[in-house]
Design a protein around this motif. Structure first.
Motif, PDB file in Angstrom:
ATOM      1  N   VAL A 204       4.265   6.063  16.858  1.00 10.22           N
ATOM      2  CA  VAL A 204       4.449   6.796  17.574  1.00 10.22           C
ATOM      3  C   VAL A 204       4.427   7.429  18.901  1.00 10.22           C
ATOM      4  O   VAL A 204       3.582   6.182  19.636  1.00 10.22           O
ATOM      5  N   GLU A 205       5.404   8.056  19.269  1.00  8.21           N
ATOM      6  CA  GLU A 205       5.629   8.075  20.820  1.00  8.21           C
ATOM      7  C   GLU A 205       5.464   9.612  21.724  1.00  8.21           C
ATOM      8  O   GLU A 205       5.979  10.763  21.242  1.00  8.21           O
ATOM      9  N   PRO A 206       4.003  10.731  21.781  1.00  9.17           N
ATOM     10  CA  PRO A 206       3.841  11.832  22.049  1.00  9.17           C
ATOM     11  C   PRO A 206       4.293  12.225  23.071  1.00  9.17           C
ATOM     12  O   PRO A 206       4.077  11.005  24.258  1.00  9.17           O
TER      13      PRO A 206
ATOM     14  N   ILE B  21      12.472  -4.109  25.575  1.00 12.02           N
ATOM     15  CA  ILE B  21      13.653  -3.938  26.278  1.00 12.02           C
ATOM     16  C   ILE B  21      13.852  -2.047  25.506  1.00 12.02           C
ATOM     17  O   ILE B  21      13.770  -2.776  24.044  1.00 12.02           O
ATOM     18  N   ALA B  22      13.537  -1.396  26.039  1.00 14.45           N
ATOM     19  CA  ALA B  22      13.726  -0.473  24.831  1.00 14.45           C
ATOM     20  C   ALA B  22      15.365   0.440  25.797  1.00 14.45           C
ATOM     21  O   ALA B  22      15.875   0.399  26.703  1.00 14.45           O
ATOM     22  N   LEU B  23      16.062  -0.035  24.499  1.00 12.01           N
ATOM     23  CA  LEU B  23      18.190   0.354  24.826  1.00 12.01           C
ATOM     24  C   LEU B  23      18.453   1.125  23.843  1.00 12.01           C
ATOM     25  O   LEU B  23      19.240   1.156  23.497  1.00 12.01           O
ATOM     26  N   ASP B  24      17.427   2.209  23.512  1.00 10.19           N
ATOM     27  CA  ASP B  24      18.225   3.668  22.605  1.00 10.19           C
ATOM     28  C   ASP B  24      18.543   5.153  23.348  1.00 10.19           C
ATOM     29  O   ASP B  24      18.916   5.597  22.697  1.00 10.19           O
ATOM     30  N   HIS B  25      18.327   5.112  24.705  1.00  6.30           N
ATOM     31  CA  HIS B  25      18.487   5.990  25.404  1.00  6.30           C
ATOM     32  C   HIS B  25      19.884   6.331  24.880  1.00  6.30           C
ATOM     33  O   HIS B  25      20.269   7.785  25.211  1.00  6.30           O
ATOM     34  N   GLY B  26      20.884   5.594  24.945  1.00 13.82           N
ATOM     35  CA  GLY B  26      22.404   6.888  23.858  1.00 13.82           C
ATOM     36  C   GLY B  26      22.324   7.340  22.976  1.00 13.82           C
ATOM     37  O   GLY B  26      23.122   8.358  23.000  1.00 13.82           O
TER      38      GLY B  26
ATOM     39  N   VAL C 183       3.009   0.174  26.535  1.00 15.54           N
ATOM     40  CA  VAL C 183       4.159   1.500  28.069  1.00 15.54           C
ATOM     41  C   VAL C 183       4.733   1.340  27.690  1.00 15.54           C
ATOM     42  O   VAL C 183       5.705   0.855  28.195  1.00 15.54           O
ATOM     43  N   LEU C 184       5.089   2.514  28.544  1.00 18.35           N
ATOM     44  CA  LEU C 184       6.587   3.314  28.621  1.00 18.35           C
ATOM     45  C   LEU C 184       7.119   3.814  29.975  1.00 18.35           C
ATOM     46  O   LEU C 184       6.235   3.846  30.417  1.00 18.35           O
ATOM     47  N   GLY C 185       8.472   2.874  30.265  1.00 18.41           N
ATOM     48  CA  GLY C 185       8.274   2.975  31.593  1.00 18.41           C
ATOM     49  C   GLY C 185       8.849   4.332  32.838  1.00 18.41           C
ATOM     50  O   GLY C 185       8.171   4.385  33.695  1.00 18.41           O
ATOM     51  N   GLY C 186      10.072   5.130  31.855  1.00 18.40           N
ATOM     52  CA  GLY C 186      10.293   6.261  32.493  1.00 18.40           C
ATOM     53  C   GLY C 186      11.470   6.155  33.366  1.00 18.40           C
ATOM     54  O   GLY C 186      11.846   4.843  33.094  1.00 18.40           O
TER      55      GLY C 186
ATOM     56  N   VAL D 259      12.863  -5.775  21.053  1.00 22.13           N
ATOM     57  CA  VAL D 259      13.793  -4.481  21.750  1.00 22.13           C
ATOM     58  C   VAL D 259      13.609  -3.482  20.480  1.00 22.13           C
ATOM     59  O   VAL D 259      13.598  -3.306  19.338  1.00 22.13           O
ATOM     60  N   LEU D 260      13.809  -2.276  21.473  1.00 21.47           N
ATOM     61  CA  LEU D 260      14.023  -0.794  20.904  1.00 21.47           C
ATOM     62  C   LEU D 260      15.353  -0.860  20.534  1.00 21.47           C
ATOM     63  O   LEU D 260      15.933  -0.379  21.655  1.00 21.47           O
ATOM     64  N   LEU D 261      16.072  -0.474  19.619  1.00 21.27           N
ATOM     65  CA  LEU D 261      17.652   0.131  19.202  1.00 21.27           C
ATOM     66  C   LEU D 261      17.505   1.521  18.493  1.00 21.27           C
ATOM     67  O   LEU D 261      16.519   1.772  17.319  1.00 21.27           O
TER      68      LEU D 261
ATOM     69  N   LEU E 234       0.650   3.500  19.362  1.00 20.87           N
ATOM     70  CA  LEU E 234       1.571   4.625  20.021  1.00 20.87           C
ATOM     71  C   LEU E 234       1.921   3.814  21.068  1.00 20.87           C
ATOM     72  O   LEU E 234       1.862   2.454  21.810  1.00 20.87           O
ATOM     73  N   LYS E 235       3.244   4.387  21.729  1.00 22.21           N
ATOM     74  CA  LYS E 235       3.771   4.652  22.632  1.00 22.21           C
ATOM     75  C   LYS E 235       3.768   5.266  23.538  1.00 22.21           C
ATOM     76  O   LYS E 235       4.114   6.671  23.405  1.00 22.21           O
ATOM     77  N   ILE E 236       3.217   5.035  24.790  1.00 21.77           N
ATOM     78  CA  ILE E 236       2.992   6.460  25.488  1.00 21.77           C
ATOM     79  C   ILE E 236       2.874   6.109  27.538  1.00 21.77           C
ATOM     80  O   ILE E 236       3.656   4.882  27.839  1.00 21.77           O
TER      81      ILE E 236
ATOM     82  N   ILE F  62       4.592  -3.426  27.264  1.00 19.04           N
ATOM     83  CA  ILE F  62       5.400  -2.195  26.987  1.00 19.04           C
ATOM     84  C   ILE F  62       6.724  -2.215  26.592  1.00 19.04           C
ATOM     85  O   ILE F  62       7.127  -3.555  26.634  1.00 19.04           O
ATOM     86  N   MET F  63       6.697  -1.056  26.776  1.00 26.79           N
ATOM     87  CA  MET F  63       8.495  -0.441  26.226  1.00 26.79           C
ATOM     88  C   MET F  63       9.484  -0.273  27.518  1.00 26.79           C
ATOM     89  O   MET F  63       8.363   0.702  27.846  1.00 26.79           O
ATOM     90  N   PHE F  64      10.056  -1.055  28.164  1.00 30.82           N
ATOM     91  CA  PHE F  64      10.667  -0.323  29.252  1.00 30.82           C
ATOM     92  C   PHE F  64      11.909   0.041  29.058  1.00 30.82           C
ATOM     93  O   PHE F  64      12.687  -1.138  28.890  1.00 30.82           O
ATOM     94  N   GLY F  65      12.796   0.608  29.491  1.00 32.46           N
ATOM     95  CA  GLY F  65      14.191   0.456  29.708  1.00 32.46           C
ATOM     96  C   GLY F  65      14.599  -0.033  30.908  1.00 32.46           C
ATOM     97  O   GLY F  65      15.103  -0.877  31.411  1.00 32.46           O
ATOM     98  N   ARG F  66      14.689   1.918  31.507  1.00 35.09           N
ATOM     99  CA  ARG F  66      15.205   2.344  32.758  1.00 35.09           C
ATOM    100  C   ARG F  66      15.241   1.543  34.163  1.00 35.09           C
ATOM    101  O   ARG F  66      15.909   1.084  34.932  1.00 35.09           O
TER     102      ARG F  66
HETATM  103  O1  LIG Z   1      12.877   4.847  24.555  1.00 34.92           O
HETATM  104  C1  LIG Z   1      12.967   4.445  25.477  1.00 34.92           C
HETATM  105  C2  LIG Z   1      11.389   4.874  26.380  1.00 34.92           C
HETATM  106  O2  LIG Z   1      10.830   6.300  26.857  1.00 34.92           O
HETATM  107  C3  LIG Z   1      11.102   3.650  27.538  1.00 34.92           C
HETATM  108  O3  LIG Z   1      12.628   4.181  28.253  1.00 34.92           O
HETATM  109  P1  LIG Z   1      12.397   4.076  29.865  1.00 34.92           P
HETATM  110  O4  LIG Z   1      11.168   2.951  29.840  1.00 34.92           O
HETATM  111  O5  LIG Z   1      13.030   3.914  30.280  1.00 34.92           O
HETATM  112  O6  LIG Z   1      11.584   5.457  29.704  1.00 34.92           O
END
Ligand SMILES: O=C[C@H](O)COP(=O)(O)O
Length: 276
Positions: A155-157, A26-31, A211-214, A58-60, A188-190, A238-242
């Motif tokens: 690394v996230e392109p 779970i990605a929680l680094d958006h702040g 794979v990220l969520g967006g 978790v991604l912080l 890779l995180k894509i 997956i690395m999903f946040g929102r």
């Molecule tokens: O670090 C944030 C990532 O892009 C994943 O979060 P997201 O699923 O909200 O895009």
């Protein structure tokens, strides 16, 4: 498909669920970039909820990682990935959308002291010459530091230039993923780029892919289908946040995601079982 060895391999193994070998992160680094974000107003509380649901990692950001170290003691705690960079110029929508470059905000050495399991940086691609040179320099130096400390580097392109619609150009993301691996990315995180393309990237590049969520989608079934297809394409997880913490039924969504990722259930079966 994991060319890491020694300390890197040990750290990387912490990111994966011991039973399935895959991972719900779970990605929680958006702040860090956006400040106050809907659903993540209290990152510590959201983190505690995610941990109580048994996520694998978790991604912080560095600050939240420091505030919450106590939550990661003990063998059942999830793994931590630390975001160590900041994209300069992308912070206020409509004002500074052009990413000029990015800056490291945390050292790999300090990440080792914090006992995190991996570090993550962006790879903004498609920039003007001097900005691109700076980005490549930062990534190359981080690769070297990660080698020195045996720290896995995610690394996230991303395509964050003036025209944000470029963010979804699969050919460019695929090229950027290739270049990231050529520079030395371990992981890779894509974005999800479709089953065929994702599978091609995973099998050609020989590094673990997450794979990220967006942005949050109103169509949860489509999101779950994407997760299933990512796993079937060979993604490690997956690395999903929102799409997790912006939903009122976050706990239920996490249970469903675990069934798809770890138990290999089809999203249609899961949707029926949970009445989503
Ligand atoms: O670090 C944030 C990532 O892009 C994943 O979060 P997201 O699923 O909200 O895009």
């Amino acid at each position: 498909m994991n060319q890491m060895y020694g300390g890197k391999a040990v750290r990387f193994s912490k990111l994966l669920n011991p039973k399935s070998g895959r991972s719900l992160i779970i990605a929680l680094d958006h702040g860090l970039i956006f400040g106050n974000v809907e659903g993540l107003e209290d990152p510590v509380k959201t983190l505690e909820r995610a941990i109580s649901c048994g996520v694998d990692g978790v991604l912080l950001s560095p600050g939240i990682a420091k505030l919450t170290e106590h939550l990661f003691e003990g063998k059942n705690a999830p793994a931590r990935i630390l975001t160590i960079d900041f994209p300069v110029g992308s912070t206020i929508p409509g004002r500074f959308e052009k990413v000029f470059t990015h800056r490291l905000i945390h050292s790999v050495e300090q990440a080792v002291k914090m006992a995190v399991d991996a570090v993550k940086i962006l790879f903004p691609w498609g920039l003007e010459k001097s900005a691109q040179a700076e980005v490549v320099r930062v990534i190359a130096e981080t690769v070297e530091e990660c080698e020195r400390w045996d720290m896995p580097l995610v690394v996230e392109p991303v395509l964050w230039e003036e025209n944000s619609s470029e963010r979804n150009e699969p050919d460019l993301i695929e090229s950027a993923a290739r270049i990231a691996v050529e520079i030395g990315a371990d992981i890779l995180k894509i974005q999800f780029l479709g089953e065929d393309r994702l599978s091609r990237i995973i099998h050609r590049l020989h590094v673990p892919v997450f794979v990220l969520g967006g942005p949050k989608s109103d169509d949860l079934k489509q999101i779950l289908k994407t997760v299933q297809e990512s796993i079937e394409s060979g993604a490690k997880g997956i690395m999903f946040g929102r799409n997790v913490w912006q939903r009122e039924n976050m706990e239920e969504v996490l249970t469903v995601l675990k069934s798809i990722i770890h138990d290999g259930l089809k999203y249609e079966e899961v949707v029926q079982s949970y009445d989503l």
